[in-house]
Design a protein around this motif. Structure first.
Motif, PDB file in Angstrom:
ATOM      1  N   THR A 162       0.846  -1.187   0.000  1.00 54.76           N
ATOM      2  CA  THR A 162       0.000   0.000   0.000  1.00 54.76           C
ATOM      3  C   THR A 162       0.885   1.242   0.000  1.00 54.76           C
ATOM      4  O   THR A 162       1.927   1.279   0.662  1.00 54.76           O
ATOM      5  CB  THR A 162      -0.935   0.039   1.227  1.00 54.76           C
TER       6      THR A 162
ATOM      7  N   SER B 160       0.650   5.653   0.094  1.00 53.08           N
ATOM      8  CA  SER B 160      -0.221   6.803   0.328  1.00 53.08           C
ATOM      9  C   SER B 160       0.608   8.070   0.444  1.00 53.08           C
ATOM     10  O   SER B 160       1.794   8.041   0.786  1.00 53.08           O
ATOM     11  CB  SER B 160      -1.041   6.601   1.617  1.00 53.08           C
TER      12      SER B 160
ATOM     13  N   SER C  87      -4.044  10.757  -1.381  1.00 46.62           N
ATOM     14  CA  SER C  87      -4.501   9.595  -2.130  1.00 46.62           C
ATOM     15  C   SER C  87      -3.757   8.353  -1.658  1.00 46.62           C
ATOM     16  O   SER C  87      -2.783   8.434  -0.904  1.00 46.62           O
ATOM     17  CB  SER C  87      -4.269   9.814  -3.640  1.00 46.62           C
ATOM     18  N   SER C  88      -4.251   7.179  -2.112  1.00 43.62           N
ATOM     19  CA  SER C  88      -3.590   5.928  -1.750  1.00 43.62           C
ATOM     20  C   SER C  88      -3.829   4.894  -2.840  1.00 43.62           C
ATOM     21  O   SER C  88      -4.748   5.025  -3.659  1.00 43.62           O
ATOM     22  CB  SER C  88      -4.114   5.401  -0.410  1.00 43.62           C
TER      23      SER C  88
END
Length: 575
Positions: free
Chosen positions: A561, A563, A567-568
């Motif tokens: 993930t 970020s 946003s991510s």
């Protein structure tokens, strides 16, 4: 044992020679000596089990007359120091029966443990039962009482699930299910049975949890979702190297054997002791004690006790030995917590993964040291603008941790390159701390775990085990905690995996992930399939692509993930 003045929520245990009336006050634990109750009598309660209720600790143990079993003793204390003798919780009585359904004089009762049944309100005792002639019967005795101190009345003796049972314990879980853990199969295998709802019998559900290793003397504790077991080998009355194992399923045969928990001299005999119980201290979040016996094989009555703090902060339980020790150690053992992440401006301490000792300043040198507020170093982490790179300023001073050749020093000074440290997070959530100027890694001289061992810098290629944890003082700061025994936290993005979310794009190449579409700094987190964070970095993108290498991870499936402030994105990868 006699009274010690303590502050709130500080509990102490002591041992002294008895006077004619009562023992004198002391503020330390003295291991391997004779301990006394408040009336001056010798405490005779071997292979202890502790039950806690309404501010009282109840200590149950084997009452011995030489080698002969004389029932089960019970003592009571409010502070784990000042023990009042309450006599025998279970007294041998009646005649021996061919059915073996008795606790007649001459029978052997060992390792008594007591828990309360929340449904019946009864206190239930389980103990190893033998006929007094030898150890061939391998049974348990089950008894119950209306009060914790007894008297306890025999319910039955039996072989649980038809299996042998010698060294044994019982454990009540958070959901009030109770389990009986025992050495069985000629002491070759540890078994675990789920108990009936009234705790008076085993159900048909049982498991060979640690097969074929000849472990005995189980002592079980649980922290969050992790069960921890201390065990000994099988060498009769002779001490041997202990074992500590962990699992997330007490009834499984998937216990992770971490080896001998002892790290100091005489570790090969578990400090001349055998485990009997693992005790959580009331009033703390993470304060636990190892309770053991130092057996006299020719006269069990004169055997002594070894009680030690359990060190748990690194996620690997271990024991240090103290001839005598101050129970205030639990103040810092409970308070020093691992930080979930490094944040600019926060104050942290550095904890050695191998030694569970903090980076400190003693006699003018930077070294490892035991918990000591006057010597342990607290650092304010100052971000440098470079990914994962910080200056470490000693709290309340203008001194910075600086690389000096192969040494580490604390010096006041300007913004020097030698003051910059890169924190490379490993899959166990510890860090390799690398000097930005030299490329060398923070380590401990001679890989020592001793208090006072000097901190030095070594070549990165030889620093596989030179890792430190970033911890904080929970008494002073309210940072997010990463408990090494906590349940895994699954990131929200796992259920909605996409390689492109908004501006951010992730590109996967063998052993690396490249991030683009981030104007400033991208935070990259890597999770395994159980949801545990196994790696993280901050990448300085500045509008361009930036790459994080993943070559320190084992083969498997991971979620990455990424970020920034707005946003991510996430992606599932296979390595």
């Amino acid at each position: 044992m006699t009274r010690l003045t303590t502050t709130a929520c500080v509990f102490a245990v002591c041992a002294l020679a008895a006077s004619s009336d009562a023992a004198a006050a002391t503020s330390r634990i003295y291991n391997g000596t004779t301990w006394h109750a408040t009336d001056g009598s010798t405490i005779n309660a071997h292979a202890a089990g502790i039950y806690y209720e309404d501010g009282y600790y109840y200590w149950f143990g084997e009452n011995r007359d030489g080698m002969r079993s004389n029932g089960v003793s019970v003592y009571r204390s409010t502070d784990l120091l000042n023990w009042d003798s309450l006599g025998l919780a279970l007294t041998p009585e009646g005649e021996r029966k061919n059915t073996l359904q008795d606790v007649a004089p001459g029978r052997t009762l060992e390792r008594p443990k007591v828990i309360k049944n929340p449904t019946t309100g009864k206190y239930v005792m389980w103990a190893h039962w033998e006929d007094g002639e030898d150890y061939s019967k391998a049974r348990v005795m089950v008894a119950q009482a209306d009060k914790p101190e007894g008297p306890y009345t025999l319910v039955r003796t039996l072989r649980p699930n038809g299996q042998e049972s010698r060294d044994q314990t019982i454990f009540r879980d958070d959901d009030n299910k109770a389990y009986h853990i025992r050495s069985s199969e000629e002491n070759m295998t540890l078994q675990c049975s789920l108990l009936s709802d009234d705790y008076l019998a085993p159900t048909d559900t049982y498991e060979r949890i640690i097969p074929g290793k000849q472990y005995e003397a189980p002592a079980i504790l649980k922290i969050n979702e992790t069960y921890i077991g201390f065990f000994s080998g099988c060498t009769g009355w002779r001490p041997n190297p202990g074992h500590v194992c962990t699992t997330r399923d007490i009834m499984s045969n998937n216990w992770n054997d971490l080896g001998n928990p002892c790290v100091d001299d005489n570790a090969s005999t578990t400090y001349t002791s055998q485990p009997t119980y693992a005790l959580k201290l009331a009033g703390y979040d993470y304060a636990y004690m190892y309770l053991g016996d130092r057996w006299n094989s020719s006269n069990v009555q004169t055997s002594t006790y070894v009680w030690l703090p359990i060190f748990l902060r690194t996620g690997t339980p271990f024991l240090r030995y103290y001839e005598s020790w101050d129970l205030s150690i639990f103040d810092t053992l409970d308070a020093i917590r691992r930080a979930a992440a490094i944040e600019d401006g926060n104050t942290y301490v550095l904890l050695s993964r191998l030694a569970d000792r903090m980076v400190s300043l003693s006699a003018g040198k930077v070294c490892l040291y035991d918990d000591n507020d006057s010597k342990n170093l607290s650092f304010v982490f100052e971000a440098t603008g470079e990914p994962d790179t910080y200056k470490l300023r000693r709290a309340d001073t203008d001194s910075y941790l600086r690389a000096s050749g192969s040494s580490v020093v604390l010096e006041d000074g300007a913004d020097l390159e030698t003051q910059k440290w890169v924190f490379e997070r490993s899959s166990d959530n510890f860090y390799s701390i690398v000097s930005k100027a030299t490329g060398k890694v923070l380590s401990v001289k001679d890989a020592s775990m001793a208090s006072g061992a000097e901190i030095e810098l070594i070549e990165k290629t030889t620093a596989a085990k030179a890792r430190f944890g970033v911890y904080f003082d929970h008494r002073k700061f309210d940072y997010e905690e990463d408990n090494p025994f906590g349940a895994p936290v699954v990131p929200a993005a796992v259920e909605n995996v996409t390689p492109d979310a908004g501006r951010i794009t992730l590109t996967i190449a063998p052993g690396a992930v490249t991030v683009s579409g981030v104007a400033n700094v991208a935070k990259v987190m890597v999770y395994d399939v159980a949801g545990r964070c196994v790696a993280q970095r901050s990448l300085l993108c500045g509008g361009a692509a930036a790459t994080m290498m993943l070559n320190n991870l084992n083969a498997g499936i991971y979620i990455v993930t990424v970020s920034d402030d707005n946003s991510s994105a996430s992606i599932k990868i296979a390595l």
